[in-house]
Design an enzyme around this catalytic site. Structure first.
Site, PDB file in Angstrom:
ATOM      1  N   LYS A 242      31.487  88.840  36.637  1.00 15.82           N
ATOM      2  CA  LYS A 242      32.309  89.034  37.840  1.00 15.82           C
ATOM      3  C   LYS A 242      33.031  90.377  37.823  1.00 15.82           C
ATOM      4  O   LYS A 242      33.285  90.953  38.880  1.00 15.82           O
ATOM      5  CB  LYS A 242      33.303  87.880  37.985  1.00 15.82           C
ATOM      6  CG  LYS A 242      32.573  86.574  38.313  1.00 15.82           C
ATOM      7  CD  LYS A 242      33.502  85.514  38.870  1.00 15.82           C
ATOM      8  CE  LYS A 242      34.275  84.849  37.761  1.00 15.82           C
ATOM      9  NZ  LYS A 242      35.221  83.858  38.282  1.00 15.82           N
TER      10      LYS A 242
ATOM     11  N   GLU B  65      43.726  89.325  39.840  1.00 17.30           N
ATOM     12  CA  GLU B  65      43.778  89.909  41.180  1.00 17.30           C
ATOM     13  C   GLU B  65      44.800  89.162  42.015  1.00 17.30           C
ATOM     14  O   GLU B  65      45.276  88.095  41.636  1.00 17.30           O
ATOM     15  CB  GLU B  65      42.387  89.918  41.832  1.00 17.30           C
ATOM     16  CG  GLU B  65      41.756  88.569  42.018  1.00 17.30           C
ATOM     17  CD  GLU B  65      40.293  88.636  42.493  1.00 17.30           C
ATOM     18  OE1 GLU B  65      39.590  89.634  42.263  1.00 17.30           O
ATOM     19  OE2 GLU B  65      39.867  87.642  43.109  1.00 17.30           O
TER      20      GLU B  65
ATOM     21  N   HIS C  93      36.214  72.276  44.070  1.00 21.27           N
ATOM     22  CA  HIS C  93      35.156  73.288  43.945  1.00 21.27           C
ATOM     23  C   HIS C  93      33.757  72.744  44.197  1.00 21.27           C
ATOM     24  O   HIS C  93      32.772  73.412  43.924  1.00 21.27           O
ATOM     25  CB  HIS C  93      35.209  74.009  42.583  1.00 21.27           C
ATOM     26  CG  HIS C  93      36.534  74.664  42.346  1.00 21.27           C
ATOM     27  ND1 HIS C  93      36.958  75.750  43.077  1.00 21.27           N
ATOM     28  CD2 HIS C  93      37.541  74.376  41.486  1.00 21.27           C
ATOM     29  CE1 HIS C  93      38.175  76.087  42.668  1.00 21.27           C
ATOM     30  NE2 HIS C  93      38.554  75.275  41.716  1.00 21.27           N
TER      31      HIS C  93
ATOM     32  N   ARG D  88      21.091  82.831  42.449  1.00 27.67           N
ATOM     33  CA  ARG D  88      20.101  81.749  42.533  1.00 27.67           C
ATOM     34  C   ARG D  88      19.944  81.338  43.995  1.00 27.67           C
ATOM     35  O   ARG D  88      20.702  81.788  44.848  1.00 27.67           O
ATOM     36  CB  ARG D  88      20.616  80.538  41.762  1.00 27.67           C
ATOM     37  CG  ARG D  88      21.961  80.076  42.329  1.00 27.67           C
ATOM     38  CD  ARG D  88      22.469  78.775  41.768  1.00 27.67           C
ATOM     39  NE  ARG D  88      23.589  78.295  42.560  1.00 27.67           N
ATOM     40  CZ  ARG D  88      24.835  78.700  42.441  1.00 27.67           C
ATOM     41  NH1 ARG D  88      25.157  79.621  41.540  1.00 27.67           N
ATOM     42  NH2 ARG D  88      25.783  78.205  43.217  1.00 27.67           N
TER      43      ARG D  88
HETATM   44  C1  MV4 Z   1      40.455  83.065  44.628  1.00 30.31           C
HETATM   45  C2  MV4 Z   1      41.356  82.305  45.397  1.00 30.31           C
HETATM   46  C3  MV4 Z   1      42.459  82.940  45.927  1.00 30.31           C
HETATM   47  N1  MV4 Z   1      42.658  84.254  45.692  1.00 30.31           N
HETATM   48  N2  MV4 Z   1      40.710  84.372  44.422  1.00 30.31           N
HETATM   49  C4  MV4 Z   1      37.553  79.441  43.437  1.00 30.31           C
HETATM   50  C5  MV4 Z   1      36.135  79.483  42.976  1.00 30.31           C
HETATM   51  C6  MV4 Z   1      35.763  80.901  42.744  1.00 30.31           C
HETATM   52  N3  MV4 Z   1      34.561  81.200  43.460  1.00 30.31           N
HETATM   53  C7  MV4 Z   1      36.919  81.701  43.247  1.00 30.31           C
HETATM   54  N4  MV4 Z   1      37.922  80.788  43.714  1.00 30.31           N
HETATM   55  C8  MV4 Z   1      39.061  81.219  44.283  1.00 30.31           C
HETATM   56  N5  MV4 Z   1      39.362  82.536  44.096  1.00 30.31           N
HETATM   57  C9  MV4 Z   1      41.789  84.936  44.946  1.00 30.31           C
HETATM   58  N6  MV4 Z   1      42.020  86.243  44.714  1.00 30.31           N
HETATM   59  C10 MV4 Z   1      41.075  80.948  45.608  1.00 30.31           C
HETATM   60  C11 MV4 Z   1      39.930  80.393  45.039  1.00 30.31           C
HETATM   61  C12 MV4 Z   1      39.734  79.000  45.325  1.00 30.31           C
HETATM   62  C13 MV4 Z   1      38.703  78.584  46.151  1.00 30.31           C
HETATM   63  C14 MV4 Z   1      37.791  79.479  46.694  1.00 30.31           C
HETATM   64  C15 MV4 Z   1      36.754  79.052  47.501  1.00 30.31           C
HETATM   65  C16 MV4 Z   1      36.635  77.690  47.795  1.00 30.31           C
HETATM   66  C17 MV4 Z   1      37.533  76.797  47.270  1.00 30.31           C
HETATM   67  C18 MV4 Z   1      38.569  77.216  46.452  1.00 30.31           C
HETATM   68  C19 MV4 Z   1      39.465  76.288  45.927  1.00 30.31           C
HETATM   69  C20 MV4 Z   1      40.467  76.710  45.119  1.00 30.31           C
HETATM   70  C21 MV4 Z   1      40.608  78.063  44.808  1.00 30.31           C
END
Ligand code: MV4
Length: 448
Positions: A116, A200, A235, A292
């Site tokens: 990442k 971040e 998630h 994927r």
């Molecule tokens: C984040 C975020 C808020 N701010 N990054 C969760 C899974 C991974 N793909 C990244 N995720 C998140 N990153 C920042 N800078 C909140 C999440 C997140 C989230 C993102 C997408 C779908 C569901 C989520 C549930 C909790 C937190």
């Protein structure tokens, strides 16, 4: 084109890949575990090879056994599907060493975009919007404190090797950042063998969007627009749709083109997804790249007319993508519900056991991707998803109406499924008006 392809997966995605192989005149070969001996999809393969006991670690995750199966059956290529070995760069490298085509990116492109920190760095270079934060991996806590003071709390600690929400910590002050850094690093080192973490700015309320991209081995990359995957719990996505409702079309075009540039810059071939959060000002912030085919690929297939699984196989065989960006046009709206064998009334407990009743829905604009049927015994070893119900219509309102009717028609029993939950979610004003964020399903389940 390949003559034979080995499918290193199971269930609905194995069946989906079998279907794509047949259309291309390829002989599909399956591997299966002892728990999947009676898997209904295996009947549709030209050959099926048992690779070990039920637990995935002893079968679907065993590189040695899958390569042996590939050599015995003399296949030209392996399709990994999703999950299992699909994002394992070492597996892709072993395939290359054995002169078996891996249907997906090169190990180098997978390793770069799967990290990442490296993916975010390259994304920034090609002009994708990213969250402000540390520039690369954090070496010591004081560095993290300095960055956090600059960008302001709350911040989120993420593992470079994480994904799907693993190895993340939210910090609202310096003390929790100190603790979060240490625990995220330990969790990541134990889970992924890589303790690199970064921070971040944390966005509280957001929608989850992702851009589908296809790349070939001739330097071409074309995007297939976005999916909205905001409806999720812990998630795990529950509902996905394409296109995303209420987005800024100019911002979408800019971001989608930059996502294609990222895939081109990584010299990537195959299907990739670039994930974003969208804030309330409709601005995008890049999160990570999935290397994927994704569970939710059908909604994109329905609104673009592109067969993503077939294109993955074609580009792996060295063919050029048969269309250019200006050929890709969106038409209509598609929504997918994941049908999981889980009991929503018992904290989504996975349900193993025999399906007695399985009555599939149908009618205009309905697609069902499932390996399940009456008499199918769900093994306890794997993911609880037993199928995906997808509705297509000329617009979002008609797709919702078709999906509601299809859910009414869909009978599965006595095994408990997420069908009744989907029926309730599709009635909420939050979903109907697309007035939602990544936490609305959990709020709905709590009765808020
Ligand atoms: C984040 C975020 C808020 N701010 N990054 C969760 C899974 C991974 N793909 C990244 N995720 C998140 N990153 C920042 N800078 C909140 C999440 C997140 C989230 C993102 C997408 C779908 C569901 C989520 C549930 C909790 C937190």
């Amino acid at each position: 084109m390949f003559g034979r392809v080995l499918i290193a997966n199971r269930g609905e995605i194995a069946l989906r890949i079998i279907r794509a192989c047949r259309e291309l005149g390829i002989e599909p070969i399956c591997v299966f575990s002892e728990a999947d001996r009676d898997g209904p999809w295996l009947k549709h393969a030209d050959e099926a090879v048992c690779i070990g006991p039920g637990p995935a670690k002893e079968s679907y995750l065993r590189i040695d056994r899958i390569i042996s199966a590939a050599e015995i059956t003399n296949v030209d290529a392996i399709h990994p599907g999703y999950g299992f070995l699909s994002e394992n760069a070492h597996f892709a490298e072993v395939c290359r060493d054995c002169q078996i085509e891996f249907i997906g990116p090169s190990p180098e492109a997978m390793a770069q975009l799967g990290d990442k920190i490296a993916a975010k760095r390259l994304a920034k270079q090609v002009g994708l919007p990213t969250f402000p934060g540390s520039d690369g991996a954090l070496e010591d806590p004081e560095e993290a404190m300095k960055v956090a003071r600059e960008i302001g709390f709350p911040v989120i600690v993420k593992a470079a090797a994480g994904g799907g929400g693993r190895g993340m910590r939210i910090a609202r002050n310096e003390e929790s950042l100190r603790l979060g850094l240490e625990s995220a690093r330990q969790e990541a080192a134990a889970a992924f063998g890589n303790g690199a973490v970064y921070i971040e700015k944390f966005l509280e309320k957001a929608r989850h969007l992702e851009i589908q991209v296809l790349g070939d081995k001739h330097g071409n990359a074309v995007h297939l627009y976005e999916r909205d995957c905001t409806s999720q719990r812990r998630h795990q996505k529950l509902i996905e749709e394409a296109p995303a409702p209420n987005i800024d079309p100019a911002k979408r075009d800019q971001v989608a083109n930059a996502a294609a540039s990222l895939i081109r810059a990584a010299k990537y071939s195959g299907a990739a997804t670039v994930e974003f959060l969208m804030d309330r000002g409709a601005d995008f912030h890049m999160l990570e790249v999935n290397t994927r085919v994704q569970v939710e690929h059908p909604v994109t297939e329905l609104v673009t007319g592109v067969d993503i699984v077939k294109e993955m196989i074609r580009v792996a065989a060295g063919e050029k993508l048969p269309f250019k960006q200006s050929d890709v046009r969106l038409k209509g709206h598609a929504i997918e519900c994941r049908i999981n064998a889980e009991d929503p009334d018992r904290n989504f407990m996975p349900q193993a056991g025999r399906i007695e009743t399985f009555a599939a829905p149908g009618g205009p604009g309905i697609r069902l991707d499932s390996h399940a049927r009456s008499g199918y015994r769900i093994p306890p070893n794997y993911d609880s998803m037993i199928g995906k119900l997808i509705a297509f219509g000329p617009d979002r309102t008609s797709a919702i109406a078709r999906l509601r009717q299809a859910l009414r028609e869909f009978e599965i029993g006595p095994v408990k499924t997420t069908i009744p939950l989907h029926q309730r979610l599709l009635e909420t004003a939050h979903f109907v008006n697309a007035d939602f964020d990544i936490h609305y399903v959990e709020r709905f389940l709590k009765g808020e």
